[in-house]
Design a protein around this motif. Sequence first.
Motif, PDB file in Angstrom:
ATOM      1  N   GLU A   1      11.065  -1.905  -9.740  1.00  0.00           N
ATOM      2  CA  GLU A   1      10.722  -2.078 -11.150  1.00  0.00           C
ATOM      3  C   GLU A   1       9.658  -1.068 -11.586  1.00  0.00           C
ATOM      4  O   GLU A   1       9.697  -0.551 -12.706  1.00  0.00           O
ATOM      5  CB  GLU A   1      10.214  -3.507 -11.385  1.00  0.00           C
ATOM      6  CG  GLU A   1      11.282  -4.582 -11.235  1.00  0.00           C
ATOM      7  CD  GLU A   1      12.405  -4.440 -12.253  1.00  0.00           C
ATOM      8  OE1 GLU A   1      12.100  -4.265 -13.444  1.00  0.00           O
ATOM      9  OE2 GLU A   1      13.573  -4.483 -11.842  1.00  0.00           O
ATOM     10  N   ALA A   2       8.696  -0.777 -10.689  1.00  0.00           N
ATOM     11  CA  ALA A   2       7.647   0.179 -11.031  1.00  0.00           C
ATOM     12  C   ALA A   2       8.182   1.607 -11.104  1.00  0.00           C
ATOM     13  O   ALA A   2       7.632   2.454 -11.823  1.00  0.00           O
ATOM     14  CB  ALA A   2       6.518   0.095 -10.001  1.00  0.00           C
TER      15      ALA A   2
ATOM     16  N   LEU B   1      10.841  13.139  -5.545  1.00  0.00           N
ATOM     17  CA  LEU B   1      11.025  11.868  -4.845  1.00  0.00           C
ATOM     18  C   LEU B   1      10.899  12.052  -3.339  1.00  0.00           C
ATOM     19  O   LEU B   1      10.255  11.257  -2.649  1.00  0.00           O
ATOM     20  CB  LEU B   1      12.401  11.281  -5.187  1.00  0.00           C
ATOM     21  CG  LEU B   1      12.526  10.565  -6.531  1.00  0.00           C
ATOM     22  CD1 LEU B   1      13.997  10.309  -6.849  1.00  0.00           C
ATOM     23  CD2 LEU B   1      11.746   9.259  -6.525  1.00  0.00           C
ATOM     24  N   GLU B   2      11.517  13.114  -2.824  1.00  0.00           N
ATOM     25  CA  GLU B   2      11.467  13.366  -1.383  1.00  0.00           C
ATOM     26  C   GLU B   2      10.042  13.686  -0.929  1.00  0.00           C
ATOM     27  O   GLU B   2       9.565  13.146   0.073  1.00  0.00           O
ATOM     28  CB  GLU B   2      12.402  14.512  -1.017  1.00  0.00           C
ATOM     29  CG  GLU B   2      13.884  14.177  -1.153  1.00  0.00           C
ATOM     30  CD  GLU B   2      14.768  15.367  -0.791  1.00  0.00           C
ATOM     31  OE1 GLU B   2      14.228  16.376  -0.264  1.00  0.00           O
ATOM     32  OE2 GLU B   2      15.987  15.289  -1.034  1.00  0.00           O
ATOM     33  N   ARG B   3       9.379  14.579  -1.665  1.00  0.00           N
ATOM     34  CA  ARG B   3       8.020  14.967  -1.273  1.00  0.00           C
ATOM     35  C   ARG B   3       7.062  13.773  -1.319  1.00  0.00           C
ATOM     36  O   ARG B   3       6.228  13.582  -0.435  1.00  0.00           O
ATOM     37  CB  ARG B   3       7.504  16.067  -2.204  1.00  0.00           C
ATOM     38  CG  ARG B   3       8.147  17.415  -1.995  1.00  0.00           C
ATOM     39  CD  ARG B   3       7.391  18.455  -2.816  1.00  0.00           C
ATOM     40  NE  ARG B   3       8.190  19.640  -3.066  1.00  0.00           N
ATOM     41  CZ  ARG B   3       7.779  20.652  -3.820  1.00  0.00           C
ATOM     42  NH1 ARG B   3       6.591  20.603  -4.408  1.00  0.00           N
ATOM     43  NH2 ARG B   3       8.549  21.709  -4.009  1.00  0.00           N
ATOM     44  N   ALA B   4       7.179  12.982  -2.393  1.00  0.00           N
ATOM     45  CA  ALA B   4       6.288  11.832  -2.544  1.00  0.00           C
ATOM     46  C   ALA B   4       6.526  10.810  -1.432  1.00  0.00           C
ATOM     47  O   ALA B   4       5.572  10.234  -0.889  1.00  0.00           O
ATOM     48  CB  ALA B   4       6.495  11.190  -3.905  1.00  0.00           C
TER      49      ALA B   4
ATOM     50  N   VAL C   1       0.832  -1.205   0.000  1.00  0.00           N
ATOM     51  CA  VAL C   1       0.000   0.000   0.000  1.00  0.00           C
ATOM     52  C   VAL C   1       0.866   1.254   0.000  1.00  0.00           C
ATOM     53  O   VAL C   1       0.656   2.189  -0.779  1.00  0.00           O
ATOM     54  CB  VAL C   1      -0.959  -0.001   1.208  1.00  0.00           C
ATOM     55  CG1 VAL C   1      -1.552   1.390   1.426  1.00  0.00           C
ATOM     56  CG2 VAL C   1      -2.081  -0.999   0.993  1.00  0.00           C
ATOM     57  N   GLY C   2       1.857   1.298   0.891  1.00  0.00           N
ATOM     58  CA  GLY C   2       2.724   2.467   0.955  1.00  0.00           C
ATOM     59  C   GLY C   2       3.487   2.699  -0.340  1.00  0.00           C
ATOM     60  O   GLY C   2       3.670   3.847  -0.767  1.00  0.00           O
ATOM     61  N   VAL C   3       3.907   1.619  -0.969  1.00  0.00           N
ATOM     62  CA  VAL C   3       4.629   1.728  -2.243  1.00  0.00           C
ATOM     63  C   VAL C   3       3.720   2.331  -3.312  1.00  0.00           C
ATOM     64  O   VAL C   3       4.126   3.227  -4.067  1.00  0.00           O
ATOM     65  CB  VAL C   3       5.145   0.344  -2.682  1.00  0.00           C
ATOM     66  CG1 VAL C   3       5.683   0.404  -4.095  1.00  0.00           C
ATOM     67  CG2 VAL C   3       6.212  -0.158  -1.725  1.00  0.00           C
ATOM     68  N   ARG C   4       2.481   1.849  -3.382  1.00  0.00           N
ATOM     69  CA  ARG C   4       1.544   2.386  -4.380  1.00  0.00           C
ATOM     70  C   ARG C   4       1.257   3.865  -4.134  1.00  0.00           C
ATOM     71  O   ARG C   4       1.158   4.658  -5.070  1.00  0.00           O
ATOM     72  CB  ARG C   4       0.246   1.577  -4.368  1.00  0.00           C
ATOM     73  CG  ARG C   4       0.370   0.190  -4.980  1.00  0.00           C
ATOM     74  CD  ARG C   4      -0.996  -0.372  -5.328  1.00  0.00           C
ATOM     75  NE  ARG C   4      -1.837  -0.483  -4.157  1.00  0.00           N
ATOM     76  CZ  ARG C   4      -1.887  -1.570  -3.371  1.00  0.00           C
ATOM     77  NH1 ARG C   4      -1.107  -2.606  -3.631  1.00  0.00           N
ATOM     78  NH2 ARG C   4      -2.691  -1.616  -2.331  1.00  0.00           N
TER      79      ARG C   4
ATOM     80  N   LEU D   1       4.266   5.949  -5.371  1.00  0.00           N
ATOM     81  CA  LEU D   1       4.276   6.083  -6.825  1.00  0.00           C
ATOM     82  C   LEU D   1       3.162   7.005  -7.312  1.00  0.00           C
ATOM     83  O   LEU D   1       3.352   7.784  -8.250  1.00  0.00           O
ATOM     84  CB  LEU D   1       4.154   4.709  -7.478  1.00  0.00           C
ATOM     85  CG  LEU D   1       5.367   3.785  -7.318  1.00  0.00           C
ATOM     86  CD1 LEU D   1       5.044   2.392  -7.848  1.00  0.00           C
ATOM     87  CD2 LEU D   1       6.580   4.354  -8.030  1.00  0.00           C
ATOM     88  N   ALA D   2       2.001   6.936  -6.656  1.00  0.00           N
ATOM     89  CA  ALA D   2       0.888   7.802  -7.052  1.00  0.00           C
ATOM     90  C   ALA D   2       1.234   9.270  -6.788  1.00  0.00           C
ATOM     91  O   ALA D   2       0.981  10.147  -7.639  1.00  0.00           O
ATOM     92  CB  ALA D   2      -0.378   7.418  -6.297  1.00  0.00           C
TER      93      ALA D   2
END
Length: 242
Positions: free
Chosen positions: A155-156, A107-110, A82-85, A88-89
């Motif tokens: 990979e994503a 990247l940092e903000r996301a 969940v955290g990974v998705r 990426l979102a």
Amino acid sequence: MSTAPRPTAPAPASLPPAAPSLTERRKAETQLEIARAAAALFAERGSAVTADDIARAAGVAPRTFYRYFRTKEDAVAPLLAVGVRQWLAHLRRLAAAADGPSVREALERAARQALTPSDERAAEALRWTRGLLRVMRDDPALRSVWHRVHHDSEEALIPVLTGLTGGGPPEVRLAAAAANTAMRVAVETWAADDAPEERTAGGAAGQADEQTDAQADDPAELVVRAMRALTAGLPGLDRRRT
């Protein structure tokens, strides 16, 4: 006798990706409910948990459990992902903004957003993840699931970073590996750290370390520090979208 050329039909417009069907959404929600039950049980009882225990806690039949998961450890994967998705979102949204931040800042903000719970359910999922990671220290099968989730995350990240950086495959893979490792190490460090109430912070030394302790108990702060350390030598991440 000549004839007028027949009008050609206009090329069909490209359609947006189809939204998940109702069946797919129900399947995903069932998997996540089972994952929540599994995470809570693993955090409470450790590896003594059985697949039947998880099915019973989730309110499904064992047959349903095995329809979705091969082993009891596999059941936690949807929750860990969940955290990974979310990461990426958030990254895709930042990437889509014109005149947005640099790739490094995005990247940092996301990552910070993904590790800052927006509601109680998200906070609960983060607490379950912490409990799972503590159990994983003595459970190789659970550790394998965690590393598989992060392999899929890396990979994503690659196609997202390819569009943002314009770099070649080696540079993009290195950036994805660095960012993904920063996320993993930050969460693992946060999970391994004692809870604040378990620390002893007396005297001048305790007061001096108060701010450090607060940061150590905040995964969002840890991930930003890790991201900056691991991506410092990647100049391609300073590119801005215009």
